[in-house]
Design an enzyme around this catalytic site. Structure first.
Site, PDB file in Angstrom:
ATOM      1  N   HIS A   1      -7.664  -6.122   7.185  1.00  0.00           N
ATOM      2  CA  HIS A   1      -7.460  -5.098   8.210  1.00  0.00           C
ATOM      3  C   HIS A   1      -7.737  -5.691   9.589  1.00  0.00           C
ATOM      4  O   HIS A   1      -8.875  -5.980   9.934  1.00  0.00           O
ATOM      5  CB  HIS A   1      -8.316  -3.849   8.017  1.00  0.00           C
ATOM      6  CG  HIS A   1      -7.687  -2.625   8.631  1.00  0.00           C
ATOM      7  ND1 HIS A   1      -6.879  -1.765   7.931  1.00  0.00           N
ATOM      8  CD2 HIS A   1      -7.721  -2.159   9.896  1.00  0.00           C
ATOM      9  CE1 HIS A   1      -6.461  -0.799   8.721  1.00  0.00           C
ATOM     10  NE2 HIS A   1      -6.944  -1.023   9.928  1.00  0.00           N
TER      11      HIS A   1
ATOM     12  N   HIS B   1       0.868  -1.188   0.000  1.00  0.00           N
ATOM     13  CA  HIS B   1       0.000   0.000   0.000  1.00  0.00           C
ATOM     14  C   HIS B   1       0.899   1.231   0.000  1.00  0.00           C
ATOM     15  O   HIS B   1       1.178   1.816   1.050  1.00  0.00           O
ATOM     16  CB  HIS B   1      -0.909  -0.020   1.227  1.00  0.00           C
ATOM     17  CG  HIS B   1      -1.973   1.025   1.213  1.00  0.00           C
ATOM     18  ND1 HIS B   1      -3.236   0.826   1.735  1.00  0.00           N
ATOM     19  CD2 HIS B   1      -1.981   2.310   0.752  1.00  0.00           C
ATOM     20  CE1 HIS B   1      -3.957   1.922   1.594  1.00  0.00           C
ATOM     21  NE2 HIS B   1      -3.210   2.834   1.004  1.00  0.00           N
TER      22      HIS B   1
ATOM     23  N   GLU C   1      -2.556  -1.638  -3.215  1.00  0.00           N
ATOM     24  CA  GLU C   1      -3.654  -0.892  -2.610  1.00  0.00           C
ATOM     25  C   GLU C   1      -3.330   0.596  -2.620  1.00  0.00           C
ATOM     26  O   GLU C   1      -2.161   0.985  -2.544  1.00  0.00           O
ATOM     27  CB  GLU C   1      -3.864  -1.315  -1.158  1.00  0.00           C
ATOM     28  CG  GLU C   1      -4.192  -2.770  -0.947  1.00  0.00           C
ATOM     29  CD  GLU C   1      -4.353  -3.117   0.523  1.00  0.00           C
ATOM     30  OE1 GLU C   1      -4.967  -4.153   0.806  1.00  0.00           O
ATOM     31  OE2 GLU C   1      -3.867  -2.345   1.380  1.00  0.00           O
TER      32      GLU C   1
END
Length: 240
Positions: free
Chosen positions: A191, A44, A71
């Site tokens: 997450h 990410h 991401e």
């Protein structure tokens, strides 16, 4: 169907950047994680490069032989980079530049036109596209209207409630997953999933294709070692 494990290696970059240099090596961790059984590598990159850098993104591309998942918030620079690297999957996340970590899914109804354009851009380049989503069943139809291939369920709320009441924690996620299947969307999740809560989550979410796990996995690896930790996650995901 066995859910795939994609290892998010952002925390390795955070540790490296704290000291400078190339220790620990982000590229070597990616190679080793795949050797130890990871079925994907997730990164990410953020605009401030506080962990994964642009250089990392390009360096990792030839080394990820499983599935490369990038991401991020689709700012123009992010879109350009993803189109150049062409990972197998891009996950669109609406995090602000100053966010410590991702903290919300998309309001696909409000941002429908924007997301539809971005999804089309990536899909035309042959990149599977996933949209980060809170567990709101009513939002799934709007996610589907963007043309996305998948949603990624944002699982922080599940992880927080799971120790107190697993059934309550999973309820909205289960209902959202049913709605996603109804609209032909694949289901990813990520997450705050961990060795403690992953099995319950994966056992109760139908058609879960992939989980992306970083913070907990890397933290647990400090005690268990990377290979043992990845194997433990794979066992949690196995359907016997």
């Amino acid at each position: 169907m066995t859910t795939k494990l994609s290892v998010n290696i952002n925390k390795i970059a955070t540790l490296r950047n704290a000291r400078g240099g190339d220790v620990p090596s982000v590229t070597q961790i990616a190679i080793d994680a795949q050797k130890f059984g990871a079925q994907g590598i997730t990164i990410h990159p953020r605009p401030d490069e506080r962990h994964i850098t642009r250089k990392d993104v390009y360096n990792l591309k030839p080394l990820v032989t499983t599935e490369f998942n990038i991401e991020g918030n689709p700012y123009p620079d992010f879109i350009k980079m993803v189109l150049e690297v062409k990972p197998e999957q891009v996950t669109l996340v609406p995090d602000a530049e100053d966010a410590i970590t991702s903290n919300a899914g998309w309001d696909c109804k409000t941002h429908l036109d924007k997301l539809t354009d971005i999804v089309s851009t990536f899909k035309n380049a042959g990149i599977r596209t996933s949209i980060f989503l809170d567990p709101y069943p009513e939002m799934v139809e709007w996610a589907a209207k963007t043309g996305a291939d998948r949603i990624e369920l944002y699982t922080e709320a599940f992880a927080k409630e799971y120790p107190n009441n697993p059934e309550a924690a999973i309820k909205d996620y289960y209902e959202t997953s049913l709605k996603a299947t109804e609209f032909g969307l694949g289901i990813n999740a990520g997450h705050d999933l961990s060795l403690d809560n992953l099995k319950y989550f994966s056992d109760n979410i139908p058609n879960l294709l992939e989980v992306s796990i970083g913070h907990a996995l890397i933290s647990e690896a400090l005690y268990m070692g990377l290979e043992n930790t990845i194997q433990a996650y794979l066992k949690r995901l196995a359907k016997w």
